[in-house]
Design a protein around this motif. Structure first.
Motif, PDB file in Angstrom:
ATOM      1  N   TRP A  34       1.258  24.665   1.607  1.00 14.69           N
ATOM      2  CA  TRP A  34       0.365  24.191   0.543  1.00 14.69           C
ATOM      3  C   TRP A  34       0.386  25.216  -0.591  1.00 14.69           C
ATOM      4  N   TYR A  35       0.468  24.677  -1.808  1.00 14.26           N
ATOM      5  CA  TYR A  35       0.415  25.491  -3.021  1.00 14.26           C
ATOM      6  C   TYR A  35      -0.616  24.881  -3.958  1.00 14.26           C
ATOM      7  N   ARG A  36      -1.084  25.695  -4.905  1.00 11.77           N
ATOM      8  CA  ARG A  36      -1.987  25.199  -5.930  1.00 11.77           C
ATOM      9  C   ARG A  36      -1.377  25.530  -7.284  1.00 11.77           C
ATOM     10  N   GLN A  37      -1.435  24.554  -8.169  1.00 12.11           N
ATOM     11  CA  GLN A  37      -0.893  24.745  -9.521  1.00 12.11           C
ATOM     12  C   GLN A  37      -2.005  24.535 -10.526  1.00 12.11           C
ATOM     13  N   SER A  38      -2.354  25.621 -11.211  1.00 10.23           N
ATOM     14  CA  SER A  38      -3.422  25.562 -12.202  1.00 10.23           C
ATOM     15  C   SER A  38      -2.861  25.907 -13.567  1.00 10.23           C
ATOM     16  N   LEU A  39      -3.510  25.389 -14.609  1.00  9.64           N
ATOM     17  CA  LEU A  39      -3.103  25.743 -15.970  1.00  9.64           C
ATOM     18  C   LEU A  39      -3.310  27.234 -16.149  1.00  9.64           C
ATOM     19  N   LEU A  43       2.114  28.330 -10.054  1.00 12.75           N
ATOM     20  CA  LEU A  43       2.060  27.880  -8.670  1.00 12.75           C
ATOM     21  C   LEU A  43       1.716  29.043  -7.763  1.00 12.75           C
ATOM     22  N   GLU A  44       0.653  28.892  -6.963  1.00  6.93           N
ATOM     23  CA  GLU A  44       0.289  29.966  -6.055  1.00  6.93           C
ATOM     24  C   GLU A  44       0.263  29.453  -4.617  1.00  6.93           C
ATOM     25  N   PHE A  45       0.779  30.271  -3.700  1.00  6.24           N
ATOM     26  CA  PHE A  45       0.848  29.953  -2.279  1.00  6.24           C
ATOM     27  C   PHE A  45      -0.557  29.956  -1.679  1.00  6.24           C
ATOM     28  N   LEU A  46      -0.840  28.959  -0.837  1.00  3.42           N
ATOM     29  CA  LEU A  46      -2.126  28.895  -0.147  1.00  3.42           C
ATOM     30  C   LEU A  46      -1.989  29.180   1.339  1.00  3.42           C
ATOM     31  N   ILE A  47      -1.156  28.400   2.044  1.00  3.36           N
ATOM     32  CA  ILE A  47      -1.075  28.492   3.488  1.00  3.36           C
ATOM     33  C   ILE A  47       0.259  27.932   3.960  1.00  3.36           C
ATOM     34  N   GLU A  85     -13.871  25.536 -10.624  1.00  9.24           N
ATOM     35  CA  GLU A  85     -12.627  26.318 -10.641  1.00  9.24           C
ATOM     36  C   GLU A  85     -11.612  25.854  -9.600  1.00  9.24           C
ATOM     37  N   ASP A  86     -12.031  24.928  -8.728  1.00  9.96           N
ATOM     38  CA  ASP A  86     -11.092  24.358  -7.754  1.00  9.96           C
ATOM     39  C   ASP A  86     -10.227  23.275  -8.388  1.00  9.96           C
ATOM     40  N   SER A  87     -10.565  22.847  -9.596  1.00  9.04           N
ATOM     41  CA  SER A  87      -9.775  21.821 -10.285  1.00  9.04           C
ATOM     42  C   SER A  87      -8.351  22.325 -10.489  1.00  9.04           C
ATOM     43  N   ALA A  88      -7.393  21.570  -9.993  1.00  7.44           N
ATOM     44  CA  ALA A  88      -5.994  21.976 -10.040  1.00  7.44           C
ATOM     45  C   ALA A  88      -5.153  20.857  -9.431  1.00  7.44           C
ATOM     46  N   VAL A  89      -3.845  21.062  -9.433  1.00  9.87           N
ATOM     47  CA  VAL A  89      -2.942  20.181  -8.689  1.00  9.87           C
ATOM     48  C   VAL A  89      -2.603  20.884  -7.384  1.00  9.87           C
ATOM     49  N   TYR A  90      -2.821  20.207  -6.283  1.00  5.22           N
ATOM     50  CA  TYR A  90      -2.524  20.762  -4.969  1.00  5.22           C
ATOM     51  C   TYR A  90      -1.223  20.147  -4.484  1.00  5.22           C
TER      52      TYR A  90
ATOM     53  N   LYS B  96       7.498  32.595   1.824  1.00  7.93           N
ATOM     54  CA  LYS B  96       6.497  32.455   0.769  1.00  7.93           C
ATOM     55  C   LYS B  96       7.170  32.513  -0.585  1.00  7.93           C
ATOM     56  N   LEU B  97       7.175  31.386  -1.286  1.00  6.24           N
ATOM     57  CA  LEU B  97       7.799  31.351  -2.604  1.00  6.24           C
ATOM     58  C   LEU B  97       6.872  31.970  -3.643  1.00  6.24           C
ATOM     59  N   SER B  98       7.438  32.797  -4.506  1.00  5.90           N
ATOM     60  CA  SER B  98       6.723  33.312  -5.673  1.00  5.90           C
ATOM     61  C   SER B  98       7.362  32.673  -6.898  1.00  5.90           C
ATOM     62  N   PHE B  99       6.521  32.061  -7.713  1.00  9.87           N
ATOM     63  CA  PHE B  99       7.017  31.302  -8.846  1.00  9.87           C
ATOM     64  C   PHE B  99       6.785  32.010 -10.163  1.00  9.87           C
ATOM     65  N   GLY B 100       7.688  31.741 -11.105  1.00  9.57           N
ATOM     66  CA  GLY B 100       7.427  32.092 -12.490  1.00  9.57           C
ATOM     67  C   GLY B 100       6.464  31.078 -13.080  1.00  9.57           C
ATOM     68  N   ALA B 101       6.010  31.348 -14.284  1.00  9.43           N
ATOM     69  CA  ALA B 101       5.019  30.484 -14.926  1.00  9.43           C
ATOM     70  C   ALA B 101       5.609  29.150 -15.359  1.00  9.43           C
ATOM     71  N   GLY B 102       6.948  29.087 -15.458  1.00  9.69           N
ATOM     72  CA  GLY B 102       7.596  27.856 -15.904  1.00  9.69           C
ATOM     73  C   GLY B 102       7.868  27.878 -17.392  1.00  9.69           C
ATOM     74  N   THR B 103       9.048  27.366 -17.795  1.00  9.36           N
ATOM     75  CA  THR B 103       9.406  27.242 -19.200  1.00  9.36           C
ATOM     76  C   THR B 103       9.512  25.768 -19.543  1.00  9.36           C
ATOM     77  N   THR B 104       8.775  25.344 -20.551  1.00  9.30           N
ATOM     78  CA  THR B 104       8.817  23.946 -20.976  1.00  9.30           C
ATOM     79  C   THR B 104       9.951  23.754 -21.978  1.00  9.30           C
ATOM     80  N   VAL B 105      10.858  22.846 -21.647  1.00  7.22           N
ATOM     81  CA  VAL B 105      12.048  22.590 -22.460  1.00  7.22           C
ATOM     82  C   VAL B 105      11.993  21.171 -23.013  1.00  7.22           C
ATOM     83  N   THR B 106      12.268  21.046 -24.297  1.00 10.99           N
ATOM     84  CA  THR B 106      12.409  19.729 -24.931  1.00 10.99           C
ATOM     85  C   THR B 106      13.797  19.644 -25.545  1.00 10.99           C
ATOM     86  N   VAL B 107      14.526  18.598 -25.166  1.00 15.13           N
ATOM     87  CA  VAL B 107      15.853  18.347 -25.739  1.00 15.13           C
ATOM     88  C   VAL B 107      15.713  17.193 -26.713  1.00 15.13           C
TER      89      VAL B 107
END
Lengths: 114, 109
Positions: A34-39, A43-47, A85-90, B96-107
């Motif tokens: 499970w991950y959470r994606q917030s503005l 993306l952050e790892f949960l479990i 603050e729990d508002s996010a995409v899970y 455990k994946l560590s992600f970058g913030a993401g880059t938004t691309v428009t073509v």
């Protein structure tokens, strides 16, 4: 074959209510994440689950968050007494085994806490 | 400092241009490197996966990894409007994946 599915797609709830989010992994995948994606947070790892066991719960942000997995398949992420603050995409992901090649993601559940 | 740094953009290019994306990281334990593509309101979709330094090519996509510099790149050749999305780099030493913030691309067509 079928990919990872999640339900509901969207959930709007009031602050203080409990919510349950469901994930159906790809058939045969023993690992589930499970991950959470917030503005602004990315993306952050949960479990992480291997079978029905959760060897790593380190990403759960508070004790209001819990998750279980049954039958080595479906997983439920529960958030008690939701806060704004729990508002996010899970997002849920699964992989064939312990980091076998890579993780495949579902479409996510968009949670909005009012 | 975040473990994975990625310029969020946005990046806008004309159709047919080469798109260049990159990430830097600080954790020497990272061994696996991935690029995901995420369309609006969808989950991330795996594009490229590598576990060693060097180049990996798949169609119009080329991934580069330089472990000595802790730097990874993704190049998209002959970009198409359908490539418009957010591109996320991800890396891991284990599960455990560590992600970058993401880059938004428009073509642009």
């Amino acid at each position: 074959g079928a990919g990872v599915s999640q339900s509901p797609s969207n959930k709007v709830t009031e602050k203080g209510k409990d919510v349950e989010l469901r994930c159906d992994p790809i058939s045969g995948h023993t690992a589930l994440y499970w991950y959470r994606q917030s503005l602004g947070q990315g993306l952050e790892f949960l479990i992480y689950f291997q079978g029905n066991s959760a060897p790593d719960k380190s990403g759960l942000p508070s004790d209001r968050f819990s998750a279980e997995r049954t039958g080595g398949s479906v997983s439920t992420l529960t958030i008690q007494r939701t806060q704004q603050e729990d508002s996010a995409v899970y997002l849920c992901a699964s992989s064939l085994g312990y980091f076998q090649e890579t993780q495949y993601f579902g479409p996510g559940t968009r949670l909005l806490v009012l | 400092q975040k473990e994975v740094e990625q310029d969020p953009g946005p990046l806008s290019v004309p159709e047919g241009a080469i798109v260049s994306l990159n990430c830097t990281y600080s954790n020497s334990a990272f061994q696996y490197f991935m690029w995901y593509r995420q369309y609006s309101r969808k989950g991330p979709e795996l594009l490229m996966y590598t576990y060693s330094s060097g180049n990996k090519e798949d169609g119009r996509f080329t991934a580069q990894v330089d472990k000595s510099s802790k730097y990874i790149s993704l190049f998209i050749r002959d970009s198409q409007p359908s490539d418009s999305a957010t591109y996320l780099c991800a890396m891991a030493g284990d599960y455990k994946l560590s992600f970058g913030a993401g880059t938004t691309v428009t073509v642009r067509a």
